[in-house]
Each structure stands twice: as structure tokens, then as C-alpha cells.
Scaffold this motif. Sequence first.
Motif, PDB file in Angstrom:
ATOM      1  N   UNK A   1      81.288  27.755  22.080  1.00 27.33           N
ATOM      2  CA  UNK A   1      81.948  29.062  21.925  1.00 27.33           C
ATOM      3  C   UNK A   1      83.116  28.976  20.944  1.00 27.33           C
ATOM      4  N   UNK A   2      83.915  27.927  21.048  1.00 23.67           N
ATOM      5  CA  UNK A   2      85.059  27.794  20.145  1.00 23.67           C
ATOM      6  C   UNK A   2      84.648  27.692  18.689  1.00 23.67           C
ATOM      7  N   UNK A   3      83.589  26.927  18.416  1.00 23.44           N
ATOM      8  CA  UNK A   3      83.113  26.782  17.041  1.00 23.44           C
ATOM      9  C   UNK A   3      82.599  28.111  16.498  1.00 23.44           C
ATOM     10  N   UNK A   4      81.930  28.875  17.342  1.00 22.02           N
ATOM     11  CA  UNK A   4      81.402  30.161  16.898  1.00 22.02           C
ATOM     12  C   UNK A   4      82.525  31.154  16.619  1.00 22.02           C
ATOM     13  N   UNK A   5      83.555  31.122  17.428  1.00 22.64           N
ATOM     14  CA  UNK A   5      84.676  32.047  17.239  1.00 22.64           C
ATOM     15  C   UNK A   5      85.360  31.814  15.897  1.00 22.64           C
ATOM     16  N   UNK A   6      85.502  30.544  15.498  1.00 19.87           N
ATOM     17  CA  UNK A   6      86.194  30.254  14.226  1.00 19.87           C
ATOM     18  C   UNK A   6      85.244  30.288  13.035  1.00 19.87           C
ATOM     19  N   UNK A   7      83.943  30.540  13.275  1.00 23.18           N
ATOM     20  CA  UNK A   7      82.999  30.689  12.165  1.00 23.18           C
ATOM     21  C   UNK A   7      82.462  29.397  11.611  1.00 23.18           C
ATOM     22  N   UNK A   8      82.355  28.357  12.439  1.00 17.14           N
ATOM     23  CA  UNK A   8      81.771  27.100  11.980  1.00 17.14           C
ATOM     24  C   UNK A   8      80.362  27.351  11.439  1.00 17.14           C
ATOM     25  N   UNK A   9      80.097  26.922  10.213  1.00 22.55           N
ATOM     26  CA  UNK A   9      78.842  27.281   9.528  1.00 22.55           C
ATOM     27  C   UNK A   9      77.630  26.674  10.214  1.00 22.55           C
TER      28      UNK A   9
END
Length: 357
Positions: free
Chosen positions: A203-211
Motif C-alpha cells: 500500500x505504501x509503495x502504491x500511494x507514493x507512485x512506485x513504478x
Amino acid sequence: MSEHIEVDLGTRTYIVSVGAGLLADDAPWSALRACRHLLVVTDDNVGPLYLPALQAFVPDHQLPVVTIPAGETSKTLDQCTRVFEALAAMRAGRDAGIIALGGGVIGDLAGFAAACWMRGIGFVQVPTTLLAMVDSSVGGKTGVNLPFGKNLVGAFHQPEAVIADIDTLATLPARERAAGLAEVVKYGAIGDAAFFAWLEDHAGALVVGDREALVHAIATSVRHKAAIVARDERESGERALLNFGHTFGHAIETATGYRRYLHGEAVAIGMVQAARLSERLGLAPRGDGDRMAALLERLGLPVHPPAGLDAMQLLDLMRLDKKALSSGMRFVVWHGIGKAELRADIDDAEVLAVLEA
């Protein structure tokens, strides 16, 4: 870093391309080579950002453009008429094509115009929002809204291709990205418990837009939708499961004039309400509903409807939902994470109790 998913409809197929740099890649545009005329439909937010890239990589065409005001309130018959007028001015025949450059509003409206012009011309979806990439751009559901409800006028009309370039998400506000993640959660909630757990872990990676995380989430969601569409293109059965939370969510959108919530935000609220309805009916454990609500909140999404909405008004709007039958409303009910079914035997009193709560 790209993935290509085939949507197999039996009589024809098309490719959904997901990855970085696709607007600058010749290959995904091959579906347009047979078009004698092309028209771009976009909005006033997206057009200035990406029209130059389209012109550069569709060099054999002059690209007239119809630009509509951004937002759900523009998904109307009046704006669709502007597309028809542009096609007429171009003397567009059945060998014309439309490029839908934008989010779900643009894809739905441009696809509907393509379905109607000369009884159907080709179009390519170029979604620039996360929500459109994982949901509305795939599967051929097109349409516009009426004051009475959302998507009441529409047609099934499949695109020639879908080009989901995640680089376009870099300019997407955080709120818009979160709205798209609601539909991503939906795929895990209704049919893939392992993917739901992956979303909790990332979830954290998706929130910050990790490609890398975004490509995996988008491609997994598209694979789920492509498989369901292949089995039930016209939503006569299984495809209706993709409307989990949407009957509640569409009513909230309509009641608030399409101005308070983004579509994905309303769907997030609707999914939690669908889970609560399922709990009332003894079909789902409350712990799973709490788990879903917690994930949605971690992704920056609302999970409670606004105060002050009239429950009876919402119920009346839900009765007009396009998924309803003459015998009554149909709901996607939940049996916990990864399991759902369509039911048409839900008592209005149970629905009203959830709305009033």
C-alpha cells in the motif's frame, strides 16, 4: 518495463499495453494504421500535457481535437454532440477512428461517440488516470450520464487497443491516484485473496507512485477484467461482479451532483457499504469488512458516506441503477475477501438499514 494483456472475445482480440514510455513507442499505435481520419477527444487538463506526444507518434495524420471541460459533469449528450459535429466536419466515414485521451469520462464519452457514429467506428483508449487504466478503458462499456442517473445511455463497443502509459500518472494528483486504487482493491476483494494481501503489503509503495508496484497492480487488475470480459462481454452474468460497491457508489455520486466525490472515492464508500450489507445478511465476516476498510483508508480513500444524505433518496436512485431488473435491484454481495456473488433477492429494508447507518 511493460506488460501486454490480450482481451480475447472469441471473434476478435485486442491488446492492453501497460508500461512506461508507451506514448513514444510505435508498436501500440498499429491499431490506427488503417484509419483514414483520426479525431482526438480529450479534456482541458490532459490535452495540453499529452497532445504533442500524440502528434509526434501519429505522424501520418493531422489530428483535429475536441476538448471538453474536465470532470464528470461533462459526460453528457451535449458534449457527445460536439464529437459528432467534429466528425461531420471532417467528413469522417466508417474508416475513421477516435483516440480517447484522458480519464474515464473521456473514455466513456469518446467510446460512446465511436459506437454511434455510422453505427460504429474504431477507437483507441489512451487512459491517463489510474482508475481508467484498471477499469473503464478495458471491456467496451461506454456511455454518458443523465440527470436521473449515471451511465444510463450507453453501448457496448470494444476498443481497438488500450495504451496505458504509466508515465502519464506522474502528473496525476494524489487524490486521483487514490481514486484509481479503489478499483484495484475491488479485484482483490471479489476474486483474488492473494492479490488483496499483496495490496496490503505494498500500500505504501502504491500511494507514493512506485513504478514497479503500479505496473504490477495495473496489469494484475487488467488480467482479471480481461478474463471476465472474455467470458461475459455483455454483462449477462459474471461480469456484473465487477460492479461490487457500484450500486451504492453511483447513488452517492448522483445524490451529490457528481461534484463531491471522484468515482473511485464513491466506489470505495460503496464497497464498504456492500460489505456491511453482506454482514447484515450473514454472508460475510465483519472482520473482512474491517480489513477492507482499513486498506482503503491506508490508500487515502473515504469509507463513510457524507452526513446529511437522505437514505430514501439513495434507495430510489439505486432502484434506477442500470443493473436493476423489473423484479427488483441486484447487488454484488460479499462472502469475505476473494469471494462475491450477484443476488437479486435482497430486501429493501436491509439496504435501507445500511444506508441509514
